[in-house]
Design a protein around this motif. Structure first.
Motif, PDB file in Angstrom:
ATOM      1  N   LYS A 167      43.795  38.141  46.259  1.00 54.89           N
ATOM      2  CA  LYS A 167      44.611  38.851  45.265  1.00 54.89           C
ATOM      3  C   LYS A 167      44.764  37.984  44.027  1.00 54.89           C
ATOM      4  O   LYS A 167      44.703  38.459  42.890  1.00 54.89           O
ATOM      5  CB  LYS A 167      45.984  39.170  45.876  1.00 54.89           C
ATOM      6  N   LYS A 169      42.677  35.882  42.941  1.00 52.34           N
ATOM      7  CA  LYS A 169      41.402  35.926  42.184  1.00 52.34           C
ATOM      8  C   LYS A 169      41.327  37.225  41.377  1.00 52.34           C
ATOM      9  O   LYS A 169      40.948  37.230  40.213  1.00 52.34           O
ATOM     10  CB  LYS A 169      40.209  35.824  43.122  1.00 52.34           C
ATOM     11  N   GLU A 170      41.757  38.291  42.018  1.00 50.64           N
ATOM     12  CA  GLU A 170      41.740  39.615  41.350  1.00 50.64           C
ATOM     13  C   GLU A 170      42.584  39.543  40.072  1.00 50.64           C
ATOM     14  O   GLU A 170      42.232  40.084  39.033  1.00 50.64           O
ATOM     15  CB  GLU A 170      42.372  40.612  42.324  1.00 50.64           C
TER      16      GLU A 170
END
Ligand code: T1G
Length: 677
Positions: A167, A169-170
């Motif tokens: 998450k 990274k997102e």
């Protein structure tokens, strides 16, 4: 760096990449010597022309998990945290944070001043300061909106919940995911690839996102944040980031941080952080104590408590054999467990196959003999000493040697129960709080003869099933319920003298409790412990029970309840109180809210002092943990004993004397010394 500074930061070189490694077990907290080590090693790396990029990583279990909370409130030592971070951010060479474990608080703030971040998939990243009554005080509220945007920054800071690496990274908080086992090498390769890009100072990035989320969060969390200061301070800082230049935003954050740091709420929440961990420790436990294996659990009784207790073990993959005396009761109990799991699955907490798995390791039976291979047996039957002694007598013959025999009794004498067996060393109490699969508190009651390894095993299994376990001594009500008793007695007396149930409840709810004494009675059942003789009316409670006002379950108790269980003041209860007051010849008078506090909360502190003096709790902070996790005492007030220090033990003693209470000697001692517990 002077010679007595612990070496907790070192540097290696891999070609043109310098690797700075923090090693400060157990969680790489940013203690003063870590800050000193960072300052020295970054200066060395930046001063070395052969170094083209810098990796910052940690040894041990985790990336930096925050500032060193144990340093708070002590004279500052070592370099200022913000100064160290600002120097890393200003580095002339790209700096890459390599994250594993949990990058939390000051740890994530350190990663945020690095120009890039790489993490293993299992890493978690968050700013849990709000749970300590604080906010990320090293630029976190100003840098997060520049990396993940206002919405995510506002949510992360005000809830304190960490994000999984994927998450993160997102959201752009992590730039690259490393191999789970190859972080060190992947980070060096990633750093080398960033040499061409050069540094990317977070402070120079632009804040983005919709500031409307801030009001939305306040509205959505109004109930959960009732009484807390920190969530709102966190949001104020994120909001400031959307309109102030970076350095002004940093100054605003600093000001808000210092306000919280020196306020009572953060002191209370930090107290509970350590108190919860301290509670797990058993004073005087022999160092070489070996825990007993608990591979299989037996539960006797498939009622509300037995079912809830069983669920705790099943969801941790520990098989349970559950015993009832009648088939219909057994079927009903198993059915309730299944229904509860299905309801949780419907909310997404479990997958359907998980529910099948958990139910698959539950073995219902009508025979106690089927408990013969259990390592821990928990009795959760009717609160009657004869019934319990009969069961423990049978268990003594059935259970295998070394099996721990626990009673879930909420107040009966564990030592007396143990006399029904030939193995008192294996006998102890495991007092769960209803609903047992939800409430986190577990009082582990130590009998006179309970063996240290049995006690340590019960504490460890409590932690394993997600409970906050506290050691209690044998006495009526152990710790929590023993302190509840004077509170309930005085609450009833206040009704006699002119207070209303709603007024007493309101004072407690405004104090921060989830509900007041009468709301609690109505929820649990006014008829608990009632003698069941409607013609025998010796108290207001008897009068209510005689009329069937048994609480929420009857839509009528101290309050009336609609079909949604919403309470309203009852004219009938007012009449009953008036009748009873007249019969008793008690004069009605105005009762102030302050008097309610003095006569219902102060006696709890008094009882806590007696519990401590009698050795029925290991430490005052254990009593605080019991009340936070067993009864919802507001964590921003730190528990009854911590709160007594904030309130003033001398003020408490003076009020208790005014109301005619006998003062516990230990409380008197604290009051004379003008100290807390
Ligand atoms: N400081 C000092 N000691 C700490 C600590 C910390 N931040 N975190 C843990 N410990 C101790 C803990 O008391 C225990 O000690 C041992 O480490 C193991 O902890 C400026 C102001 C990291 C998820 O809030 O959430 O940064 O009992 O039993 O279950 O913005 O510890 O062994 O003697 O919990 O594996 C923000 C708090 C700080 C994270 C590991 N950071 N820690 O859990 O081990 S404020 C936090 C945790 C801040 C800046 C602000 C957990 C953990 P002992 P443990 P665990």
């Amino acid at each position: 760096m002077s010679e007595d500074t612990p070496v907790s930061v070192t540097m290696e070189k891999d070609g043109d990449v310098a690797v700075i490694i923090v090693n400060n077990p157990p969680v790489n907290a940013l203690s003063w010597h870590v800050r000193q080590g960072l300052e020295d090693n970054f200066a060395a790396a930046l001063g070395d022309d052969s170094v083209k990029a810098i990796v910052l990583r940690c040894a041990g279990a985790t990336f930096i998990a925050g500032a060193d909370i144990s340093e708070f409130g002590k004279p500052p030592r070592g370099p200022d945290f913000n100064a160290v971070l600002n120097s890393i951010e200003a580095a002339s060479k790209p700096v890459i944070a390599a994250i594993h474990g949990t990058a939390l608080g000051g740890g994530l703030e350190t990663a945020l001043v690095c120009h890039y971040r790489i993490a293993v998939p299992s890493a978690k990243l968050g700013v849990p300061e709000v749970k300590l009554g604080l906010l990320p005080g090293a630029g976190g509220t100003q840098r997060l909106p520049r990396v993940v945007g206002v919405e995510a920054a506002a949510t992360m800071t005000s809830t304190g919940d960490p994000l999984p690496a994927a998450k993160a990274k997102e959201l752009g908080l992590v730039d690259e995911l490393a191999g789970e086992e190859s972080l060190a090498a992947d980070a060096i390769a990633f750093a080398r690839a960033k040499i061409a890009d050069g540094p990317r100072p977070t402070r120079e990035r632009r804040v983005f996102g919709d500031v409307a989320v801030i009001e939305q969060l306040k509205t959505a969390n109004a109930k959960r944040w009732r009484g807390f200061e920190a969530p709102y301070a966190n949001l104020a800082c994120v909001e400031a980031a959307t309109r102030l230049p970076f350095d002004e935003g940093l100054a605003f954050e600093r000001e808000q941080f210092m306000k919280l740091m020196f306020g009572s709420q953060s002191a209370a929440q930090r107290h509970i952080f350590f108190a919860e961990r301290q509670a797990a420790k058993i004073d005087g436990l022999p160092k070489d104590t070996q825990l007993r294996d608990v591979k299989k659990v037996g539960v006797i009784g498939a009622g509300t408590m037995g079912g809830g207790i069983s669920m705790n073990f099943l969801q941790k993959g520990i098989p349970v054999t559950i015993v009832e005396m009648q088939q219909d009761a057994l079927d009903r109990g198993v059915g309730v467990i299944r229904k509860n799991y299905d309801a949780s699955a419907a909310k997404g907490r479990f997958k359907p196959e998980q529910v099948d798995q958990m139910m698959g390791i539950l073995t219902p039976t009508l025979s106690l003999d089927d408990l013969a291979d259990c390592d821990l047996i928990i009795e959760a039957v009717y609160e009657n000493m004869d019934v319990k002694k009969d069961i423990f007598g049978k268990l003594d013959k059935i259970a295998k040697p070394g099996a721990i025999l626990a009673s879930n009794t909420s107040y009966l004498d564990i030592d007396e129960i143990a006399t029904a067996t030939s193995r008192p060393g294996d006998v102890l109490g495991m007092h769960f709080f209803s609903p047992a699969n939800v409430m986190k508190l577990l009082e582990v009651v130590r009998g006179e003869k309970t063996a240290p390894d049995a006690l340590a095993t019960a504490m460890a299994i409590g932690k394993k099933i997600g409970k906050v376990a506290v050691v209690a001594g044998v006495c009526d009500g152990f710790i929590g319920n023993r302190m509840l008793k004077p509170r309930q007695i005085e609450a009833m007396n206040l009704l006699m003298e002119g207070a209303t149930p709603a007024q007493v409840d309101k004072v407690h709810v405004e104090f921060g409790m989830p509900m007041g004494p009468f709301q609690m009675s109505d929820l649990a059942g006014v008829d608990i412990g009632w003698h069941r003789d409607p013609n025998r009316i010796e108290s207001i409670r008897d009068a209510l029970c005689a009329e069937g006002r048994w609480g929420q379950k009857k839509q009528a108790g101290f309050s009336d309840y609609d079909h949604k269980r919403q309470p309203s003041e009852s004219a009938r209860v007012a009449e009953l109180i008036e009748e009873y007051r007249t019969k008793a010849g008690t004069q009605k008078r105005e009762i102030s809210d302050q008097e309610i506090i003095e006569r219902t909360l102060y006696p709890m502190v008094n009882e806590g002092a007696l519990i401590l003096a009698e050795g029925k709790a290991q430490r005052a902070s254990d009593i605080d943990v019991v009340w936070i996790y067993g009864y919802g005492w507001p964590v921003y007030r730190g528990g009854p004993m911590f709160w007594a220090g904030l309130e003033g033990t001398d003020k408490i003693v003076a009020a208790l004397e005014k109301h005619g209470f006998e003062i516990a000697p230990l409380l008197k001692e604290k009051a004379d010394a003008k100290s807390g517990f």
